[in-house]
Design an enzyme around this catalytic site. Sequence first.
Site, PDB file in Angstrom:
ATOM      1  N   ALA A 104       0.847  -1.191   0.000  1.00 51.90           N
ATOM      2  CA  ALA A 104       0.000   0.000   0.000  1.00 51.90           C
ATOM      3  C   ALA A 104       0.875   1.230   0.000  1.00 51.90           C
ATOM      4  O   ALA A 104       2.065   1.153   0.309  1.00 51.90           O
ATOM      5  CB  ALA A 104      -0.862   0.030   1.270  1.00 51.90           C
ATOM      6  N   SER A 143      -6.787  -0.402   8.508  1.00 49.55           N
ATOM      7  CA  SER A 143      -6.043   0.478   9.414  1.00 49.55           C
ATOM      8  C   SER A 143      -6.947   1.170  10.426  1.00 49.55           C
ATOM      9  O   SER A 143      -8.112   1.466  10.136  1.00 49.55           O
ATOM     10  CB  SER A 143      -5.329   1.546   8.593  1.00 49.55           C
ATOM     11  OG  SER A 143      -4.741   2.498   9.455  1.00 49.55           O
ATOM     12  N   TYR A 165      -5.625   8.540   3.224  1.00 45.90           N
ATOM     13  CA  TYR A 165      -5.142   7.192   3.545  1.00 45.90           C
ATOM     14  C   TYR A 165      -6.231   6.404   4.302  1.00 45.90           C
ATOM     15  O   TYR A 165      -6.588   5.287   3.923  1.00 45.90           O
ATOM     16  CB  TYR A 165      -3.860   7.302   4.382  1.00 45.90           C
ATOM     17  CG  TYR A 165      -3.436   5.993   4.990  1.00 45.90           C
ATOM     18  CD1 TYR A 165      -2.778   5.032   4.230  1.00 45.90           C
ATOM     19  CD2 TYR A 165      -3.701   5.705   6.337  1.00 45.90           C
ATOM     20  CE1 TYR A 165      -2.399   3.817   4.795  1.00 45.90           C
ATOM     21  CE2 TYR A 165      -3.320   4.508   6.904  1.00 45.90           C
ATOM     22  CZ  TYR A 165      -2.673   3.565   6.123  1.00 45.90           C
ATOM     23  OH  TYR A 165      -2.311   2.361   6.680  1.00 45.90           O
ATOM     24  N   ASN A 194      -1.273   1.380  16.017  1.00 41.88           N
ATOM     25  CA  ASN A 194       0.092   1.866  15.720  1.00 41.88           C
ATOM     26  C   ASN A 194       1.125   0.768  15.971  1.00 41.88           C
ATOM     27  O   ASN A 194       1.427   0.468  17.118  1.00 41.88           O
ATOM     28  CB  ASN A 194       0.411   3.071  16.596  1.00 41.88           C
ATOM     29  CG  ASN A 194      -0.183   4.335  16.038  1.00 41.88           C
ATOM     30  OD1 ASN A 194      -1.394   4.497  16.032  1.00 41.88           O
ATOM     31  ND2 ASN A 194       0.663   5.208  15.536  1.00 41.88           N
ATOM     32  N   LYS A 203      11.137   2.590   6.838  1.00 35.69           N
ATOM     33  CA  LYS A 203       9.998   3.480   6.586  1.00 35.69           C
ATOM     34  C   LYS A 203      10.395   4.932   6.857  1.00 35.69           C
ATOM     35  O   LYS A 203       9.559   5.839   6.781  1.00 35.69           O
ATOM     36  CB  LYS A 203       8.814   3.097   7.482  1.00 35.69           C
ATOM     37  CG  LYS A 203       8.200   1.754   7.117  1.00 35.69           C
ATOM     38  CD  LYS A 203       7.058   1.393   8.052  1.00 35.69           C
ATOM     39  CE  LYS A 203       5.860   2.303   7.816  1.00 35.69           C
ATOM     40  NZ  LYS A 203       4.702   1.904   8.648  1.00 35.69           N
ATOM     41  N   PHE A 226       5.345  16.274  20.513  1.00 33.92           N
ATOM     42  CA  PHE A 226       4.385  17.343  20.273  1.00 33.92           C
ATOM     43  C   PHE A 226       3.888  17.863  21.620  1.00 33.92           C
ATOM     44  O   PHE A 226       3.801  17.112  22.596  1.00 33.92           O
ATOM     45  CB  PHE A 226       3.192  16.837  19.452  1.00 33.92           C
ATOM     46  CG  PHE A 226       3.544  16.546  18.011  1.00 33.92           C
ATOM     47  CD1 PHE A 226       4.499  17.304  17.339  1.00 33.92           C
ATOM     48  CD2 PHE A 226       2.904  15.522  17.328  1.00 33.92           C
ATOM     49  CE1 PHE A 226       4.822  17.037  16.018  1.00 33.92           C
ATOM     50  CE2 PHE A 226       3.221  15.246  16.004  1.00 33.92           C
ATOM     51  CZ  PHE A 226       4.178  16.010  15.351  1.00 33.92           C
ATOM     52  N   GLY A 228       1.628  18.719  24.591  1.00 34.65           N
ATOM     53  CA  GLY A 228       0.477  17.972  25.134  1.00 34.65           C
ATOM     54  C   GLY A 228       0.593  16.478  24.923  1.00 34.65           C
ATOM     55  O   GLY A 228      -0.416  15.760  24.934  1.00 34.65           O
TER      56      GLY A 228
HETATM   57  N1  LIG Z   1       2.701   0.042  10.432  1.00 33.56           N
HETATM   58  C1  LIG Z   1       1.530   0.455  10.904  1.00 33.56           C
HETATM   59  O1  LIG Z   1       1.459   1.010  12.014  1.00 33.56           O
HETATM   60  C2  LIG Z   1       0.258   0.238  10.126  1.00 33.56           C
HETATM   61  C3  LIG Z   1      -0.957   0.592  10.727  1.00 33.56           C
HETATM   62  C4  LIG Z   1      -2.129   0.385  10.017  1.00 33.56           C
HETATM   63  C5  LIG Z   1      -2.108  -0.175   8.775  1.00 33.56           C
HETATM   64  N2  LIG Z   1      -0.913  -0.494   8.187  1.00 33.56           N
HETATM   65  C6  LIG Z   1      -0.948  -1.087   6.842  1.00 33.56           C
HETATM   66  O2  LIG Z   1      -0.229  -2.292   6.893  1.00 33.56           O
HETATM   67  C7  LIG Z   1       0.385  -2.540   5.633  1.00 33.56           C
HETATM   68  C8  LIG Z   1       1.873  -2.743   5.819  1.00 33.56           C
HETATM   69  O3  LIG Z   1       2.403  -1.561   6.382  1.00 33.56           O
HETATM   70  P1  LIG Z   1       3.923  -1.382   6.773  1.00 33.56           P
HETATM   71  O4  LIG Z   1       3.968  -0.620   8.034  1.00 33.56           O
HETATM   72  O5  LIG Z   1       4.602  -2.675   6.662  1.00 33.56           O
HETATM   73  O6  LIG Z   1       4.382  -0.374   5.620  1.00 33.56           O
HETATM   74  P2  LIG Z   1       5.538  -0.477   4.534  1.00 33.56           P
HETATM   75  O7  LIG Z   1       5.475   0.774   3.766  1.00 33.56           O
HETATM   76  O8  LIG Z   1       6.825  -0.863   5.202  1.00 33.56           O
HETATM   77  O9  LIG Z   1       5.077  -1.706   3.642  1.00 33.56           O
HETATM   78  C9  LIG Z   1       4.329  -1.570   2.463  1.00 33.56           C
HETATM   79  C10 LIG Z   1       5.092  -2.226   1.344  1.00 33.56           C
HETATM   80  O10 LIG Z   1       4.312  -2.138   0.158  1.00 33.56           O
HETATM   81  C11 LIG Z   1       5.179  -1.860  -0.916  1.00 33.56           C
HETATM   82  N3  LIG Z   1       4.411  -1.184  -1.953  1.00 33.56           N
HETATM   83  C12 LIG Z   1       3.944   0.087  -1.946  1.00 33.56           C
HETATM   84  N4  LIG Z   1       3.286   0.344  -3.087  1.00 33.56           N
HETATM   85  C13 LIG Z   1       3.340  -0.793  -3.819  1.00 33.56           C
HETATM   86  C14 LIG Z   1       2.860  -1.151  -5.099  1.00 33.56           C
HETATM   87  N5  LIG Z   1       2.182  -0.275  -5.850  1.00 33.56           N
HETATM   88  N6  LIG Z   1       3.081  -2.407  -5.574  1.00 33.56           N
HETATM   89  C15 LIG Z   1       3.785  -3.299  -4.818  1.00 33.56           C
HETATM   90  N7  LIG Z   1       4.278  -3.003  -3.604  1.00 33.56           N
HETATM   91  C16 LIG Z   1       4.052  -1.770  -3.109  1.00 33.56           C
HETATM   92  C17 LIG Z   1       6.289  -0.986  -0.336  1.00 33.56           C
HETATM   93  O11 LIG Z   1       7.469  -1.056  -1.109  1.00 33.56           O
HETATM   94  C18 LIG Z   1       6.442  -1.569   1.053  1.00 33.56           C
HETATM   95  O12 LIG Z   1       7.461  -2.541   1.065  1.00 33.56           O
HETATM   96  C19 LIG Z   1       0.044  -1.360   4.750  1.00 33.56           C
HETATM   97  O13 LIG Z   1      -1.082  -1.699   3.987  1.00 33.56           O
HETATM   98  C20 LIG Z   1      -0.297  -0.272   5.745  1.00 33.56           C
HETATM   99  O14 LIG Z   1      -1.174   0.673   5.187  1.00 33.56           O
HETATM  100  C21 LIG Z   1       0.263  -0.303   8.839  1.00 33.56           C
END
Ligand SMILES: NC(=O)c1ccc[n+]([C@@H]2O[C@H](COP(=O)([O-])OP(=O)(O)OC[C@H]3O[C@@H](n4cnc5c(N)ncnc54)[C@H](O)[C@@H]3O)[C@@H](O)[C@H]2O)c1
Length: 339
Positions: A104, A143, A165, A194, A203, A226, A228
């Site tokens: 994503a 999320s 998002y 989170n 990241k 931040f 507060g």
């Molecule tokens: N980390 C958090 O706190 C959190 C919280 C809520 C939701 N999420 C969701 O969990 C999932 C994983 O998040 P994460 O923290 O590992 O983030 P991340 O950015 O490390 O992982 C996402 C991966 O997707 C890949 N990617 C992005 N666009 C792409 C595309 N078009 N085609 C193929 N690959 C693509 C990126 O290269 C990356 O490796 C995501 O969907 C994110 O929205 C994460």
Amino acid sequence: MGVKMRYIEDDLKNKTILITGGAGFIGSNLAFYFQENHPDAKVVILDSFRSGETLSNGNLKSFGHFKNLIGFKGEIISGDINDKDLLLDLEINYDFDYIFHEAAISDTTAQEQDLMIKTNVNAYKDLLELALKHNANMIYASSAATYGNAESPQRVGREAPNNVYGFSKLSMDHLSREYMKDAQISIVGLRYFNVYGAREYFKNTTASMVLQFGHQILAGKKPRLFEGSDKILRDFIYIEDVIQANVKAMHPKKSGIYNVGTGKARSFQSIVDILQKELGTSLKCEYIPNPFIGSYQFHTEANIETTRELLNYTPAYDMEDGIAAYVDEIKRIYEEEVK
Ligand SMILES: NC(=O)c1ccc[n+]([C@@H]2O[C@H](COP(=O)([O-])OP(=O)(O)OC[C@H]3O[C@@H](n4cnc5c(N)ncnc54)[C@H](O)[C@@H]3O)[C@@H](O)[C@H]2O)c1
């Protein structure tokens, strides 16, 4: 480093697992979970990796990094989930049993609405179609951003996203519900709160504040919070519990959308306090104005009743445990990547 605990009985022999976003934070941890606990499963990673291309906020368009996968022995495909030819190739040449969809635009501050909807929502629909064709169970990342500043504790059904998002993730959930109506496969959306833990470093500034404060403290700098921050509360969840939720979601009692948090809201101030205790420091904090007011979440806390009941999920790490388990890795990354 890796998840040592096995969460399901099945050895997954002869099973093929696709992990989109597998070079990212959560996806790479999932890949290692299967490699270490279910070595007979075949794991295929699809990720666009980083190319240097940036969004208008200056952050990278995709954060995938090869270093998250050092030691991973499965197949790795560099490609874009928006590429329909690639998805067709996956449909013809593979036979997936499970799809973990983590790819994503994961940056909550990204402004490109077109790219966000295309990547997070439209490509997900194509992956759902692939799952149906392969008869593969789908587990995808939703999320807590779907809730925005909705009243805490947040419950599925009471969403109020306050950035594109969060809106994109909510759209994925709506789409999923349509597919759940008559799909033969199970579809599970996991609303992570989170997340923090190993393999998040790449990241960059979107990595958790646990890591960022940890590195500020190790550099001897004043932790920057931040204003507060003792009253800005979030449900911070350790990566190991997120892996647990994903693995248990492979065979849910019911398809659905589930919160994945600890069920407890904690302040940003307490992250710093716990880290200082772990690292043996007592640096004075610096307080700065919050530039994100309006699109920022001030209180999140997951209601996890249905996650417990229908996924058999039990969070094992409160923030003290999670940070204690993570602190050596925070130091290693600091030594090897930051210094
Ligand atoms: N980390 C958090 O706190 C959190 C919280 C809520 C939701 N999420 C969701 O969990 C999932 C994983 O998040 P994460 O923290 O590992 O983030 P991340 O950015 O490390 O992982 C996402 C991966 O997707 C890949 N990617 C992005 N666009 C792409 C595309 N078009 N085609 C193929 N690959 C693509 C990126 O290269 C990356 O490796 C995501 O969907 C994110 O929205 C994460």
